[in-house]
Design a protein around this motif. Structure first.
Motif, mmCIF file in Angstrom:
data_model
loop_
_atom_site.group_PDB
_atom_site.id
_atom_site.type_symbol
_atom_site.label_atom_id
_atom_site.label_comp_id
_atom_site.label_asym_id
_atom_site.label_seq_id
_atom_site.Cartn_x
_atom_site.Cartn_y
_atom_site.Cartn_z
ATOM 1 N N CYS A 93 2.020 6.026 -6.769
ATOM 2 C CA CYS A 93 0.706 5.447 -6.512
ATOM 3 C C CYS A 93 0.827 4.068 -5.900
ATOM 4 C CB CYS A 93 -0.106 5.393 -7.796
ATOM 5 S SG CYS A 93 -0.460 7.016 -8.448
ATOM 6 N N GLY A 94 1.930 3.350 -6.196
ATOM 7 C CA GLY A 94 2.130 2.063 -5.558
ATOM 8 C C GLY A 94 2.339 2.214 -4.058
ATOM 9 N N ARG A 95 3.015 3.309 -3.664
ATOM 10 C CA ARG A 95 3.203 3.568 -2.241
ATOM 11 C C ARG A 95 1.910 4.049 -1.592
ATOM 12 N NH1 ARG A 95 8.681 3.405 -0.757
ATOM 13 N NH2 ARG A 95 9.436 1.834 -2.202
ATOM 14 N N ALA A 96 1.080 4.750 -2.394
ATOM 15 C CA ALA A 96 -0.114 5.362 -1.819
ATOM 16 C C ALA A 96 -1.202 4.342 -1.530
ATOM 17 C CB ALA A 96 -0.654 6.442 -2.745
ATOM 18 N N SER B 194 -11.114 1.144 -2.709
ATOM 19 C CA SER B 194 -10.720 2.463 -3.189
ATOM 20 C C SER B 194 -9.243 2.498 -3.558
ATOM 21 C CB SER B 194 -10.993 3.512 -2.117
ATOM 22 O OG SER B 194 -10.195 3.252 -0.989
ATOM 23 N N GLY B 195 -8.439 1.540 -3.047
ATOM 24 C CA GLY B 195 -7.006 1.587 -3.285
ATOM 25 C C GLY B 195 -6.629 1.326 -4.720
ATOM 26 N N SER B 196 -7.360 0.418 -5.402
ATOM 27 C CA SER B 196 -6.956 0.050 -6.750
ATOM 28 C C SER B 196 -7.199 1.176 -7.741
ATOM 29 C CB SER B 196 -7.698 -1.201 -7.193
ATOM 30 O OG SER B 196 -8.982 -0.865 -7.638
ATOM 31 N N GLY B 197 -8.083 2.099 -7.404
ATOM 32 C CA GLY B 197 -8.291 3.234 -8.298
ATOM 33 C C GLY B 197 -7.050 4.087 -8.410
ATOM 34 N N VAL B 198 -6.348 4.276 -7.290
ATOM 35 C CA VAL B 198 -5.124 5.071 -7.301
ATOM 36 C C VAL B 198 -4.054 4.373 -8.123
ATOM 37 C CG1 VAL B 198 -3.395 6.125 -5.834
ATOM 38 C CG2 VAL B 198 -5.734 5.986 -5.062
#
Lengths: 127, 173
Positions: free
Chosen positions: A50-53, A63-67
């Motif tokens: 998820c850090g890469r995603a 939306s990125g911090s949700g992942v």
């Protein structure tokens, strides 16, 4: 700095952890405790994937911090699963008490090794 | 900023740091794992040799329903984008987004509370009323504790995510 002593020490601790887990299964002829190793090996993976995603520095896109949060949630889940699984098996008389204690301690050693390894050698990957 | 405050005591500063937020998310995952394995534990224990009940008392599908409701409620609550809750006061969003978000959120909280209440119902109707003794009644108590932990985990995750919004807001200013 993190040098050759750190590597030797970490591999020593890792070997002790694996020794404890394998003993806990082989001594009692019951190989259910090997699941603990699988759990702790899988545990750092969600954070990594998820850090890469997602890009944490991007404040415009929320939306990125949700992942990332989902990855952390899964990591917390797996870490506690490594303790909860032997306890569950012991409570249901699937494994002996000694096997449960040994696999929990061994699993925590393995996970601690993985975590401290990534902590020690993180700076070299950054640029 | 301080003139808009409602309460006398300010929110402590550590509540808004990114580290606290990260720790909150990890804690939520840990609590969910404990609750989840509490539910698994009662079902495994019910079929194991440790279950002394005679005539045998086992977990049926009824015992699983509260857990399923709680997990669904947690999923629904935490899939909502929190910034959409007050979206109607801003003009950038479409019509009635906040209304829909509140409706879905209400459904999620209803599922979560229904799961906890359902587990208490199962405990009372299936185990307390029939007057089972301690080792058997664990099947009901574990269900209640597991559902309560899932609810607690959901609350921690909610607070942690709201924290993140204000942190980002402060940083953006």
């Amino acid at each position: 700095m993190a040098g050759i002593k750190t590597i030797i020490g970490l591999s020593f601790v890792l070997a002790i952890g694996f020794l404890l887990v394998i003993l806990s299964s082989a001594l009692f002829k019951n190989y259910l405790t090997l699941l603990v190793v699988a759990t702790y090996v899988v545990a750092p993976l969600p954070n990594w994937i998820c850090g890469r995603a997602a890009n944490p520095d991007d404040f415009m896109e929320s939306s990125g911090s949700g992942v990332i949060d989902f990855g952390r949630f899964l990591t917390g889940f797996f870490v506690v699963m490594g303790v909860a699984l032997p306890t569950l098996l012991y409570h249901s008389a699937q494994i002996a008490g000694g096997a449960a204690v040994m696999s929990i301690v061994g699993g925590l050693l393995i996970y601690g090794t993985i975590i401290s390894f990534t902590l020690f050698f993180q700076e070299e990957q950054e640029f | 900023m301080s003139s808009h405050r409602l309460f006398r005591f300010p929110k402590p500063a550590w509540l808004n740091s990114a580290n606290t937020r990260t720790a909150g998310v990890y804690t939520a995952g840990a609590l969910f794992a404990i609750g989840f394995y509490m539910l698994i534990d009662i079902s495994v224990w019910s079929k194991s040799a440790m279950n002394p009940s005679d005539p045998p008392v086992h977990i049926t599908f009824v015992d699983w329903i509260p857990g399923i409701c709680s997990a669904l409620g947690m999923l629904v609550i935490n899939s909502i984008d929190k910034s959409r809750l007050s979206a109607d006061s801003f003009s950038y969003s479409g019509n009635g987004v906040a209304w829909k978000a509140r409706l879905v959120l209400f459904l999620g909280f209803a599922l979560l509370a229904g799961g906890l209440a359902g587990s208490v119902t199962v405990l009372v109707l299936k185990y307390v009323v029939r007057e089972y003794a301690w080792p058997t009644i664990w099947l009901g108590i574990g269900n209640v504790v597991g559902n309560a932990l899932v609810m607690l985990s959901s609350a921690v995750l909610w607070v942690a995510q709201n924290m993140e919004d204000e942190y980002t807001y402060n940083l953006a200013l």
